[in-house]
Structure formats: C-alpha cells, structure tokens
Design a protein around this motif. Structure first.
Motif, short mmCIF file in Angstrom:
data_model
loop_
_atom_site.label_atom_id
_atom_site.label_comp_id
_atom_site.label_asym_id
_atom_site.label_seq_id
_atom_site.Cartn_x
_atom_site.Cartn_y
_atom_site.Cartn_z
N ARG A 17 43.16 141.12 -34.69
CA ARG A 17 43.21 141.29 -33.24
C ARG A 17 42.49 142.57 -32.84
NH1 ARG A 17 48.60 139.44 -33.40
NH2 ARG A 17 49.26 141.59 -33.55
N THR A 18 42.68 143.63 -33.60
CA THR A 18 42.05 144.90 -33.29
C THR A 18 40.54 144.77 -33.41
OG1 THR A 18 43.99 146.05 -34.13
CG2 THR A 18 41.98 147.33 -33.92
N TYR A 19 40.05 144.11 -34.45
CA TYR A 19 38.61 143.90 -34.62
C TYR A 19 38.05 143.10 -33.46
CZ TYR A 19 34.23 141.84 -36.00
OH TYR A 19 32.94 141.41 -35.99
N ALA A 20 38.74 142.00 -33.12
CA ALA A 20 38.27 141.14 -32.04
C ALA A 20 38.20 141.92 -30.73
CB ALA A 20 39.17 139.93 -31.89
N GLN A 21 39.25 142.68 -30.43
CA GLN A 21 39.26 143.43 -29.19
C GLN A 21 38.19 144.51 -29.19
OE1 GLN A 21 41.09 142.46 -26.54
NE2 GLN A 21 39.73 143.88 -25.52
N ASP A 35 35.13 144.68 -26.63
CA ASP A 35 34.98 145.88 -25.81
C ASP A 35 33.57 146.45 -25.93
OD1 ASP A 35 37.56 145.70 -24.87
OD2 ASP A 35 38.37 147.21 -26.25
N THR A 36 33.02 146.44 -27.15
CA THR A 36 31.66 146.93 -27.36
C THR A 36 30.65 146.05 -26.62
OG1 THR A 36 32.29 147.76 -29.54
CG2 THR A 36 29.94 147.50 -29.13
N ILE A 37 30.85 144.74 -26.68
CA ILE A 37 29.97 143.82 -25.96
C ILE A 37 30.08 144.04 -24.46
CG2 ILE A 37 29.57 141.37 -25.43
CD1 ILE A 37 30.46 140.86 -28.41
N ARG A 38 31.30 144.21 -23.97
CA ARG A 38 31.52 144.46 -22.54
C ARG A 38 30.79 145.73 -22.10
NH1 ARG A 38 36.73 144.78 -22.55
NH2 ARG A 38 37.04 142.58 -22.19
N THR A 39 30.85 146.77 -22.93
CA THR A 39 30.17 148.03 -22.62
C THR A 39 28.66 147.82 -22.52
OG1 THR A 39 31.91 149.28 -23.72
CG2 THR A 39 29.82 150.42 -23.37
N ARG A 40 28.10 147.02 -23.44
CA ARG A 40 26.65 146.74 -23.41
C ARG A 40 26.28 145.96 -22.15
NH1 ARG A 40 23.90 147.02 -28.62
NH2 ARG A 40 24.84 148.86 -29.55
N VAL A 41 27.11 144.99 -21.78
CA VAL A 41 26.82 144.19 -20.58
C VAL A 41 26.89 145.08 -19.34
CG1 VAL A 41 27.68 142.32 -19.10
CG2 VAL A 41 27.51 141.99 -21.58
N VAL A 63 26.98 139.55 -29.96
CA VAL A 63 27.68 138.26 -29.83
C VAL A 63 27.31 137.33 -30.97
CG1 VAL A 63 27.80 136.16 -28.43
CG2 VAL A 63 28.07 138.37 -27.34
N THR A 64 26.04 137.33 -31.35
CA THR A 64 25.60 136.41 -32.42
C THR A 64 26.14 136.83 -33.78
OG1 THR A 64 23.52 137.63 -32.70
CG2 THR A 64 23.50 135.72 -31.20
N GLN A 65 26.70 138.01 -33.90
CA GLN A 65 27.27 138.47 -35.16
C GLN A 65 28.79 138.28 -35.23
OE1 GLN A 65 26.01 142.53 -35.69
NE2 GLN A 65 23.85 141.98 -35.65
N LEU A 66 29.38 137.76 -34.17
CA LEU A 66 30.83 137.57 -34.15
C LEU A 66 31.23 136.48 -35.15
CD1 LEU A 66 31.56 137.63 -30.31
CD2 LEU A 66 32.15 139.40 -31.98
N PRO A 67 32.44 136.60 -35.71
CA PRO A 67 32.92 135.52 -36.58
C PRO A 67 33.15 134.25 -35.77
CG PRO A 67 34.64 137.18 -36.24
CD PRO A 67 33.39 137.71 -35.60
#
Length: 183
Positions: A54-58, A62-68, A80-84
């Motif tokens: 859960r911590t990794y996912a969040q 959060d990192t993706i949200r910051t980039r957007v 996003v393309t590197q997500l499990p």
C-alpha cells in the motif's frame, strides 16, 4: 480409608500445553493469553506485510500526481508505464494513462489504455471516457466504430460542436453523404 480417586497434580502455567488448554467461563487463563498473543502476532505480521504494498502504491501515485501537476506529462507517463499490473490495471489509473497518451497525440495507445470497466469511477468520468473513445476512434480512422457513438454525443453538443463535425467526417469517409448532410 477414602474411596475417592486421587486428584491429578495441578500443572503450572509454564508447563501447560497450548493443545490442552481449557478455559473457564469468564476467566483468562495463561493458555488463553498465549493463544491471543499468537493470534495478535499473526495479525500484525499480515498487516505489516501488506503495508509496504500500500505504501509503495500510494508513493508511486503521489509521484505521478506531482508530475501531472507540474505539467510533466511525459515524465508521468514514463512512471505510469512502470507500475506493477495490479496497480496499472485499476480503472482510474488506466483512465489517467489514456489521458497522458492523448497529450502526446498517441491516440491508438490512448484507446488501448482506456478502461473497459468503469467500476468505482464517477459518472462524469464515465461520460468523458465515452466521449474520448468516440473522438479517438474518429481521429484514428476507425469511423465504423465511431459512427455508432458520435451521433448520440453530437445531439448533446449541438450542430457546431466537435462531435457533430467528427460524425459528419466519418459519414463522408464511409461514402454516406446523406447522413453527413443531416448532421
């Protein structure tokens, strides 16, 4: 002489086996406390093992949200393309992925990324997915598929809206000038 049979010697709490525990109603025996501790330890272990995921996912989201938010759409798409798969296949993440591909004018990839299931998505997002799917189908030349959706969407937009124009373009591309003129 007494005819009573001898009482078995009492076991100390230290020698009581977990398998031979007996509980008296309303009382906590040392054996019951031991079992409760074991169950609590198991529960904490399970929660601790689940927490990093859960911590990794969040953290990843959060990192993706910051980039957007910084309008670094290419960087967000790379993350996003590197997500499990279990995270990348969530409907909300697939929708975000499609929007990021759209920003780079990669409409085929955007179409492929759109979620097929809309469970948990707000009605507004579900409507947006339908509109984008129709628009991207038309832009990629898949008018046969887009023509089914475009007239319905065009009715909401009015005669000068993009969906009306896309529907007319698709009708002309498929040799149906009468439908194009009717729009």
């Amino acid at each position: 002489r007494s005819t009573r049979s001898p009482q078995p010697a009492a076991r100390s709490p230290r020698t009581a086996s977990l398998s031979t525990c007996s509980l008296e109603p309303g009382a906590w025996s040392p054996c019951a406390v031991g079992k409760a501790r074991t169950l609590l330890l198991l529960l904490v272990t399970v929660l601790l093992l689940a927490a990093p995921a859960r911590t990794y996912a969040q953290a990843a989201l959060d990192t993706i949200r910051t980039r957007v938010q910084a309008k670094d759409f290419a960087g967000a798409l790379a993350l996003v393309t590197q997500l499990p798969p279990e995270l990348a296949n969530r409907p909300d993440v697939r929708y975000l992925t499609a929007r990021l591909y759209e920003d780079q004018d990669k409409y085929l990839e955007a179409l492929a990324a759109l979620p097929n299931e809309s469970t948990g998505l707000p009605t507004r997002v579900i409507r947006d997915i339908a509109e984008r799917r129709a628009r991207w189908l038309a832009r990629t030349g898949r008018c046969a598929e887009a023509r089914l959706m475009l007239p319905i969407l065009a009715e909401r937009d009015g005669p000068d809206a993009e969906f009306t124009l896309r529907a007319a373009d698709c009708a002309v591309n498929q040799g149906d000038a009468a439908s194009a003129l009717a729009l």
